[in-house]
Write a protein that holds these residues in place. Sequence first.
Motif, mmCIF file in Angstrom:
data_model
loop_
_atom_site.group_PDB
_atom_site.id
_atom_site.type_symbol
_atom_site.label_atom_id
_atom_site.label_comp_id
_atom_site.label_asym_id
_atom_site.label_seq_id
_atom_site.Cartn_x
_atom_site.Cartn_y
_atom_site.Cartn_z
ATOM 1 N N VAL A 32 50.254 34.688 34.473
ATOM 2 C CA VAL A 32 50.243 33.652 35.503
ATOM 3 C C VAL A 32 51.353 33.982 36.492
ATOM 4 C CG1 VAL A 32 50.582 31.203 35.984
ATOM 5 C CG2 VAL A 32 49.351 31.913 33.914
ATOM 6 N N ARG A 34 53.555 32.757 39.729
ATOM 7 C CA ARG A 34 53.989 31.555 40.446
ATOM 8 C C ARG A 34 54.916 31.934 41.591
ATOM 9 N NH1 ARG A 34 53.885 29.979 35.042
ATOM 10 N NH2 ARG A 34 52.595 28.133 34.644
ATOM 11 N N GLN A 39 51.726 27.727 40.730
ATOM 12 C CA GLN A 39 50.821 28.795 40.321
ATOM 13 C C GLN A 39 49.962 29.220 41.503
ATOM 14 O OE1 GLN A 39 48.623 28.153 36.697
ATOM 15 N NE2 GLN A 39 47.024 29.579 37.319
ATOM 16 N N THR A 42 46.198 34.130 38.566
ATOM 17 C CA THR A 42 46.204 34.651 37.211
ATOM 18 C C THR A 42 45.591 36.037 37.280
ATOM 19 O OG1 THR A 42 44.052 33.680 36.685
ATOM 20 C CG2 THR A 42 45.997 32.405 36.085
#
Length: 70
Positions: A32, A34, A39, A42
Amino acid sequence: MPAGLNVTNLAGNSLTLNWAASTDDVAVTQYVVRRGGVQIATTNAATLLYNDSGLISATNYNYTVTACDA
């Protein structure tokens, strides 16, 4: 946690993040990404990079990458 988060291909409004694979006792299935705690993406476990674009030149950004287990 993945190690060695690096920035490459830094341009006026884009960059590429890359990192070393995370290792632990359970298989990592994805990462993930960020920016500023939010976020933004992915990736699958085999992809150890992310291309971010639409950035504002001369602005600081803070990135984190977290590994997710199966």
